[in-house]
Motif scaffolding. Structure first.
Motif, short mmCIF file in Angstrom:
data_model
loop_
_atom_site.label_atom_id
_atom_site.label_comp_id
_atom_site.label_asym_id
_atom_site.label_seq_id
_atom_site.Cartn_x
_atom_site.Cartn_y
_atom_site.Cartn_z
N ILE A 4 -81.13 -91.86 -5.62
CA ILE A 4 -82.50 -92.08 -6.08
C ILE A 4 -83.41 -91.14 -5.30
N MET A 5 -84.20 -90.37 -6.05
CA MET A 5 -85.14 -89.45 -5.41
C MET A 5 -86.56 -89.94 -5.62
N LEU A 6 -87.30 -90.04 -4.53
CA LEU A 6 -88.72 -90.33 -4.59
C LEU A 6 -89.47 -89.03 -4.40
N VAL A 7 -90.48 -88.82 -5.21
CA VAL A 7 -91.26 -87.59 -5.14
C VAL A 7 -92.69 -87.96 -4.76
N CYS A 8 -93.22 -87.27 -3.77
CA CYS A 8 -94.61 -87.51 -3.37
C CYS A 8 -95.28 -86.18 -3.05
N ALA A 9 -96.47 -86.24 -2.53
CA ALA A 9 -97.24 -85.02 -2.28
C ALA A 9 -96.59 -84.15 -1.22
N ALA A 10 -96.24 -84.74 -0.09
CA ALA A 10 -95.67 -83.94 1.00
C ALA A 10 -94.30 -84.43 1.44
N ARG A 45 -84.23 -80.46 -7.55
CA ARG A 45 -83.12 -81.40 -7.33
C ARG A 45 -82.90 -82.37 -8.48
N VAL A 46 -83.60 -82.18 -9.61
CA VAL A 46 -83.51 -83.15 -10.71
C VAL A 46 -82.08 -83.35 -11.22
N GLY A 47 -81.26 -82.33 -11.14
CA GLY A 47 -79.88 -82.46 -11.61
C GLY A 47 -78.95 -83.16 -10.65
N ASP A 48 -79.40 -83.39 -9.42
CA ASP A 48 -78.56 -83.95 -8.37
C ASP A 48 -78.66 -85.46 -8.23
N VAL A 49 -79.55 -86.10 -9.01
CA VAL A 49 -79.85 -87.52 -8.79
C VAL A 49 -79.64 -88.34 -10.05
N ASP A 50 -79.64 -89.67 -9.87
CA ASP A 50 -79.47 -90.59 -11.00
C ASP A 50 -80.79 -91.19 -11.46
N CYS A 51 -81.81 -91.13 -10.60
CA CYS A 51 -83.09 -91.75 -10.92
C CYS A 51 -84.19 -91.04 -10.12
N ILE A 52 -85.36 -90.88 -10.75
CA ILE A 52 -86.48 -90.21 -10.09
C ILE A 52 -87.70 -91.12 -10.17
N LEU A 53 -88.30 -91.36 -9.01
CA LEU A 53 -89.52 -92.16 -8.94
C LEU A 53 -90.61 -91.33 -8.28
N LEU A 54 -91.78 -91.30 -8.89
CA LEU A 54 -92.91 -90.55 -8.35
C LEU A 54 -93.89 -91.50 -7.68
N GLY A 55 -94.41 -91.08 -6.53
CA GLY A 55 -95.46 -91.85 -5.87
C GLY A 55 -96.71 -91.84 -6.74
N PRO A 56 -97.49 -92.91 -6.69
CA PRO A 56 -98.70 -92.99 -7.53
C PRO A 56 -99.65 -91.82 -7.33
N GLN A 57 -99.66 -91.24 -6.13
CA GLN A 57 -100.57 -90.14 -5.84
C GLN A 57 -100.18 -88.85 -6.58
N VAL A 58 -98.95 -88.79 -7.10
CA VAL A 58 -98.51 -87.60 -7.85
C VAL A 58 -98.13 -87.95 -9.28
N ARG A 59 -98.67 -89.04 -9.80
CA ARG A 59 -98.33 -89.46 -11.17
C ARG A 59 -98.62 -88.35 -12.17
N LYS A 97 -86.63 -101.87 -9.44
CA LYS A 97 -87.11 -101.08 -10.59
C LYS A 97 -86.15 -99.91 -10.83
N ALA A 98 -85.76 -99.22 -9.77
CA ALA A 98 -84.85 -98.09 -9.90
C ALA A 98 -83.51 -98.55 -10.49
N LYS A 99 -83.00 -99.67 -10.02
CA LYS A 99 -81.74 -100.19 -10.56
C LYS A 99 -81.86 -100.49 -12.05
N ALA A 100 -82.97 -101.09 -12.43
CA ALA A 100 -83.20 -101.40 -13.85
C ALA A 100 -83.28 -100.13 -14.67
N MET A 101 -83.93 -99.11 -14.12
CA MET A 101 -84.05 -97.82 -14.84
C MET A 101 -82.67 -97.19 -15.05
N MET A 102 -81.75 -97.44 -14.12
CA MET A 102 -80.40 -96.87 -14.23
C MET A 102 -79.46 -97.79 -15.00
#
Length: 104
Positions: A4-10, A45-59, A97-102
């Protein structure tokens, strides 16, 4: 092992949430790799993961991640973390939420 990859500003503000998600996964008996990256690295890294979640600050960057998936020829579950769960650093809710998405 699911990733699971979380994406945020920094990539920094989300590190605490990653720790809490890892604790929630361990409590559920799940083996999972969870990590956070800034948007510039996450795109690569999108191809390396099973799920991607973005922080609200980078929606607003969700489209960028979706374009990166298209370019890589992959389709992964991708969504924005609930602002309340993010603000409260509710690792259990975000992990569920991530588990449900997967589909788990």
């Amino acid at each position: 092992m699911k990733k699971i990859m979380l994406v945020c500003a920094a990539g920094m503000s989300t590190s605490l949430l990653v720790t809490k998600m890892e604790k929630a996964a361990a409590a559920m008996g799940d083996e999972v790799e969870i990590f956070a990256l800034p948007i510039s690295e996450g795109e690569k890294r999108v191809g390396d993961v099973d799920c991607i979640l973005l922080g609200p600050q980078v929606r607003f960057q969700k489209n960028t991640i979706e374009k990166a998936m298209d370019a890589a020829g992959v389709s992964k579950p991708c969504d924005v973390i609930d602002m309340k769960d993010y603000g409260m650093m509710n690792g259990e809710a975000v992990y569920k939420k991530a588990k449900a998405m997967m589909g788990e």
